[in-house]
Write an enzyme that holds these catalytic residues in place. Structure first.
Site, mmCIF file in Angstrom:
data_model
loop_
_atom_site.group_PDB
_atom_site.id
_atom_site.type_symbol
_atom_site.label_atom_id
_atom_site.label_comp_id
_atom_site.label_asym_id
_atom_site.label_seq_id
_atom_site.Cartn_x
_atom_site.Cartn_y
_atom_site.Cartn_z
ATOM 1 N N PHE A 304 0.794 -1.067 0.076
ATOM 2 C CA PHE A 304 -0.193 0.066 0.078
ATOM 3 C C PHE A 304 0.811 0.700 -0.016
ATOM 4 O O PHE A 304 1.988 1.522 0.811
ATOM 5 C CB PHE A 304 -0.764 0.011 0.922
ATOM 6 C CG PHE A 304 -1.943 -1.020 1.487
ATOM 7 C CD1 PHE A 304 -3.258 -0.710 0.604
ATOM 8 C CD2 PHE A 304 -1.699 -2.145 1.518
ATOM 9 C CE1 PHE A 304 -4.075 -1.642 0.990
ATOM 10 C CE2 PHE A 304 -2.708 -3.101 2.010
ATOM 11 C CZ PHE A 304 -3.665 -2.872 1.787
ATOM 12 N N ASP A 305 0.075 2.465 -0.917
ATOM 13 C CA ASP A 305 0.859 3.472 -0.635
ATOM 14 C C ASP A 305 0.314 3.857 0.761
ATOM 15 O O ASP A 305 -0.593 3.593 1.241
ATOM 16 C CB ASP A 305 0.398 4.896 -1.396
ATOM 17 C CG ASP A 305 0.517 5.948 -1.187
ATOM 18 O OD1 ASP A 305 2.177 6.256 -1.123
ATOM 19 O OD2 ASP A 305 0.259 6.764 -1.329
#
Length: 508
Positions: A304-305
């Protein structure tokens, strides 16, 4: 059910062995010499060679299915592959044979295509499958060398079965030998050809391939065996075993049907397979940094960002940027579009748009981080369902990583404030990678630390750079529909877009 899963490998291996022995028993029932015809239906006859080959294909397919399910891959990959590559392999084997026997057919295309009169060369099948799988694996988004590592044992099984079809046809034998008293009568008697016993080269090759298959099945679960090692082993092992049997066949008195520059094609191709196997092994050992163990291929990861993806930090970022500009550019009033541009890139990149002097640039970054540390003490909120999604992914054995343009310290702080850190296995912050998104390096670093293949990973982000980095890293790219860069995000063409993090659970 649990007991079956525990022992299903042994059950499958036992079933294949039983089928193999049963076929031999049925085929050799009676007195030698045996008929090459298994059964007839009117004017249509089925040869034992076809029965053995088909049984080998079925057995190899069952083994491949077992591997795909073991490593949580879509079994439809197998069925699609069989539809494509079984006929392709036959065509390749036929073309390879015809290519070196053009004089035999005098330009008769129909005879060249007629496999019923005999003439298939296994090397042609191997070449077609190995090359064809490049496009197939790319389309199916599965690691090419993992597929080859499944195909290698399948080839061995097919060759183990197939050589007994040659035995039934009383072909591919070696020179005269004094006696075969060391063999059971049903083999010895069928190898009495033209009034003399012949070297049972079919048995030598079948036994060599069986030994190779056993070695693969025993060792492929070891950590030392990396993806690509099995196909390398197969190519070398098969090539080495084929050369002496071909030399024996050349001394059988039957002319070698396939020649390449006055060299038996089967020997030349076997040497080529050995070289190819060694080249693959050396290249992947010396050049491929993130070499996944074959037994770890089933490891899955979702990366994930952070800002704008898991954490709703947009207002915090705007607040920090505005305060920083008041210190360093007090006369500059940022527009909404200019503020929006700061969401995604690293501070070096975004502040670099306004300040070219590196010393002043680093001063701006220092100011921002000091302001951010103060403001961050007021808890930032995660997006809806972030906690539920990470918890559920973890329960389904997914590894979780964060790849962010923010430094590690603040990534960890934001995760801890929202009770997300407990589910995260790795963090790659901007201070840990010399290159940044859209470069794939940060994602590759996360995968290397997690020991996960790109084909088993996805990256979720809100910025077009996230999507471009995911594509460059060959992982599945997923965009979030609540991104402040939504139009630009779509322009990067993510594989999937979700309007809520919870929708990820429908994908994984």
């Amino acid at each position: 059910m649990t007991t079956f899963k525990k022992y299903q490998g042994y059950i499958v291996y036992g079933g294949i062995t039983l089928l193999f022995l049963l076929l031999i028993l049925i085929a050799t029932f009676g007195t030698a010499p045996y008929s090459g015809t298994a059964f007839e239906l009117g004017s249509f006859s089925v040869q034992w060679y076809a029965v053995f080959i088909l049984s080998g294909i079925i057995s190899a397919s069952v083994l491949a299915y077992l591997e795909l399910t073991r490593y949580h891959q879509d079994p439809n990959i197998l069925w699609d592959g069989l539809l494509v590559f079984v006929p392709s392999a036959v065509i390749g084997a036929r073309l390879w044979y015809v290519l070196f026997n053009l004089d035999k057919y005098n330009g008769d295309i129909l005879r060249m295509l007629d496999v019923t009169e005999g003439g298939l060369a296994i090397h042609g099948a191997i070449i077609v499958v190995v090359l064809g799988l490049i496009l197939f694996a790319k389309k199916k988004k599965i690691d090419y060398f993992f597929v080859l590592d499944m195909v290698g044992p399948g080839f061995l099984i097919g060759q183990i079965f197939g050589r007994w079809g040659n035995f039934m046809n009383r072909e591919l034998y070696g020179p005269v030998i004094d006696n075969l008293n060391w063999l059971p009568p049903f083999i010895r008697d069928n190898m009495n050809i033209g009034g003399a016993f012949r070297h049972p080269t079919f048995l030598y090759e079948s036994s060599w391939n069986l030994l190779g298959l056993i070695l693969i099945l025993v060792f492929r679960r070891k950590k030392q065996v990396k993806i690509g090692d099995i196909i390398s082993f197969y190519l070398v092992w098969y090539g080495i075993g084929r050369i002496p049997t071909e030399i024996l066949r050349m001394n059988s008195g039957v002319p070698e049907p396939l020649m390449m520059f006055n060299i038996p094609t089967s020997i030349a191709t076997s040497v080529g397979l050995i070289i190819a196997g060694l080249a693959i092994y050396l290249y992947r050992t010396l050049k491929v940094k993130n070499r996944i163990a074959y037994n770890d291929y089933g490891r899955k990861a979702v990366l994930f960002d952070l800002d704008g993806t898991l954490l709703d930090t947009i207002d915090l970022i705007y607040k920090n940027i505005t305060a920083t500009f008041k210190v360093h550019f007090p006369n500059k009033k940022l527009t909404d579009e200019e503020l929006k541009a700061f969401v995604g890139p690293t501070l070096d990149e975004s502040f670099g748009w306004y300040e070219k002097d590196n010393k002043k640039l680093q001063a701006m970054i220092k100011t921002y981080r000091e302001i951010n540390e103060v403001n961050h003490k007021v808890k930032v909120e995660s997006f809806e369902n972030a906690l539920t999604v990470l918890k559920t992914l973890k329960e389904h054995d997914y590894l979780i990583g964060i790849v962010s343009s923010k430094i590690h310290k603040f990534v960890k702080l934001g995760l801890e404030q929202n009770d997300l850190m407990q589910y995260v296995d790795v963090i790659i912050g901007s201070d840990e990678s010399p290159k940044h998104k859209p470069d794939p390096l940060p994602i590759n670093m996360a995968l290397e630390r997690l020991n996960v293949s790109p084909s088993n990973a996805a990256y979720v982000g809100d910025h077009p750079n996230d999507i471009l980095a995911a594509k460059a890293a060959n992982v599945k790219s997923i965009g979030v529909g609540y991104s402040v860069h939504y139009e630009a995000l779509l322009g990067a063409k993510p594989d999937v877009v979700v309007d809520n993090l919870e929708k990820l659970l429908y994908i994984f």
